[in-house]
Motif scaffolding. Structure first.
Motif, PDB file in Angstrom:
ATOM      1  N   ALA A 244       0.781  -1.446  -0.188  1.00 20.79           N
ATOM      2  CA  ALA A 244      -0.007   0.277   0.057  1.00 20.79           C
ATOM      3  C   ALA A 244       0.788   1.448   0.097  1.00 20.79           C
ATOM      4  N   ARG A 245       1.873   1.167   0.498  1.00 24.61           N
ATOM      5  CA  ARG A 245       2.662   2.457   0.603  1.00 24.61           C
ATOM      6  C   ARG A 245       3.674   2.384  -0.594  1.00 24.61           C
ATOM      7  N   GLN A 246       3.557   1.586  -1.966  1.00 26.98           N
ATOM      8  CA  GLN A 246       4.463   1.729  -2.622  1.00 26.98           C
ATOM      9  C   GLN A 246       3.700   2.938  -3.663  1.00 26.98           C
ATOM     10  N   ALA A 247       4.626   3.203  -5.132  1.00 31.42           N
ATOM     11  CA  ALA A 247       4.033   4.216  -5.888  1.00 31.42           C
ATOM     12  C   ALA A 247       3.439   2.807  -7.405  1.00 31.42           C
ATOM     13  N   LEU A 248       2.368   4.074  -7.658  1.00 28.98           N
ATOM     14  CA  LEU A 248       2.042   3.136  -8.869  1.00 28.98           C
ATOM     15  C   LEU A 248       2.683   3.501  -9.511  1.00 28.98           C
ATOM     16  N   GLY A 249       3.072   2.008 -10.998  1.00 29.93           N
ATOM     17  CA  GLY A 249       3.840   1.865 -12.271  1.00 29.93           C
ATOM     18  C   GLY A 249       5.912   1.474 -11.036  1.00 29.93           C
ATOM     19  N   SER A 250       5.368   1.636 -10.089  1.00 34.41           N
ATOM     20  CA  SER A 250       5.975   0.961  -9.272  1.00 34.41           C
ATOM     21  C   SER A 250       6.801  -0.515  -9.795  1.00 34.41           C
ATOM     22  N   CYS A 251       7.696  -1.467 -10.213  1.00 30.16           N
ATOM     23  CA  CYS A 251       7.769  -2.437 -10.599  1.00 30.16           C
ATOM     24  C   CYS A 251       9.116  -3.505  -9.885  1.00 30.16           C
ATOM     25  N   TRP A 252       7.750  -5.070  -9.943  1.00 29.82           N
ATOM     26  CA  TRP A 252       8.474  -6.072  -8.521  1.00 29.82           C
ATOM     27  C   TRP A 252       8.912  -6.710  -8.890  1.00 29.82           C
ATOM     28  N   ASN A 253       9.302  -7.948  -8.083  1.00 30.11           N
ATOM     29  CA  ASN A 253       9.596  -9.187  -8.778  1.00 30.11           C
ATOM     30  C   ASN A 253       8.612 -10.195  -7.493  1.00 30.11           C
ATOM     31  N   PHE A 254       7.072 -11.063  -8.051  1.00 36.44           N
ATOM     32  CA  PHE A 254       6.784 -11.042  -7.050  1.00 36.44           C
ATOM     33  C   PHE A 254       6.579 -12.358  -6.953  1.00 36.44           C
ATOM     34  N   ARG A 255       6.167 -13.198  -5.755  1.00 39.54           N
ATOM     35  CA  ARG A 255       6.452 -15.036  -5.492  1.00 39.54           C
ATOM     36  C   ARG A 255       4.737 -14.512  -4.923  1.00 39.54           C
ATOM     37  N   GLY A 256       4.144 -16.013  -5.518  1.00 36.12           N
ATOM     38  CA  GLY A 256       3.100 -16.283  -4.711  1.00 36.12           C
ATOM     39  C   GLY A 256       2.113 -17.599  -5.861  1.00 36.12           C
ATOM     40  N   PHE A 257       1.157 -17.814  -5.318  1.00 37.60           N
ATOM     41  CA  PHE A 257       0.389 -18.708  -5.758  1.00 37.60           C
ATOM     42  C   PHE A 257      -0.938 -17.967  -6.189  1.00 37.60           C
ATOM     43  N   LEU A 258      -1.498 -19.341  -7.050  1.00 36.31           N
ATOM     44  CA  LEU A 258      -3.038 -18.967  -8.292  1.00 36.31           C
ATOM     45  C   LEU A 258      -4.079 -19.179  -7.582  1.00 36.31           C
ATOM     46  N   ALA A 259      -5.038 -18.420  -7.197  1.00 32.41           N
ATOM     47  CA  ALA A 259      -6.412 -19.466  -6.766  1.00 32.41           C
ATOM     48  C   ALA A 259      -7.580 -18.785  -6.925  1.00 32.41           C
ATOM     49  N   ALA A 260      -8.611 -19.502  -7.137  1.00 30.56           N
ATOM     50  CA  ALA A 260      -9.844 -19.206  -8.028  1.00 30.56           C
ATOM     51  C   ALA A 260     -10.389 -17.534  -6.996  1.00 30.56           C
TER      52      ALA A 260
END
Length: 103
Positions: free
Chosen positions: A70-86
């Motif tokens: 929530a503190r990050q700027a719109l347009g900022s880019c990151w390497n994300f890790r996680g999982f997919l769910a419905a």
């Protein structure tokens, strides 16, 4: 349906940018939750050629990670890790972010 023998079978890594971030919400248990849309763009090798891969990805983060995002700027880019769910109501897929690192 039985779960796969490999518990890491549902792991997803993606480099993406914050395109939309909703207002912080809280689960019934009081856990911070942040819904967002990520934008991804890359060149991929497929079928002997190169193609541009673009995707808008619905995503969610919970707890301290939601507060950090929530503190990050719109347009900022990151390497994300996680999982997919419905998604809620079983509609579409949502990327559940478990970690993020600077690109």
């Amino acid at each position: 349906m039985n779960p796969p023998d490999n518990p890491s079978a549902n792991r997803w890594l993606v480099t993406a940018c914050l395109a939309q971030v909703q207002a912080m919400r809280y689960t019934p248990a009081g856990l911070p939750a942040l819904d967002m849309v990520l934008e991804h763009e890359s060149q991929q090798h497929e079928g002997g050629g190169e193609r541009l891969a673009r995707a808008s990805i619905k995503a969610v983060a919970f707890g301290p990670l939601a507060e950090r995002l929530a503190r990050q700027a719109l347009g900022s880019c990151w390497n994300f890790r996680g999982f997919l769910a419905a998604g809620r109501g079983g509609k579409g897929l949502v990327f559940h972010i478990q970690d993020m690192q600077n690109t």
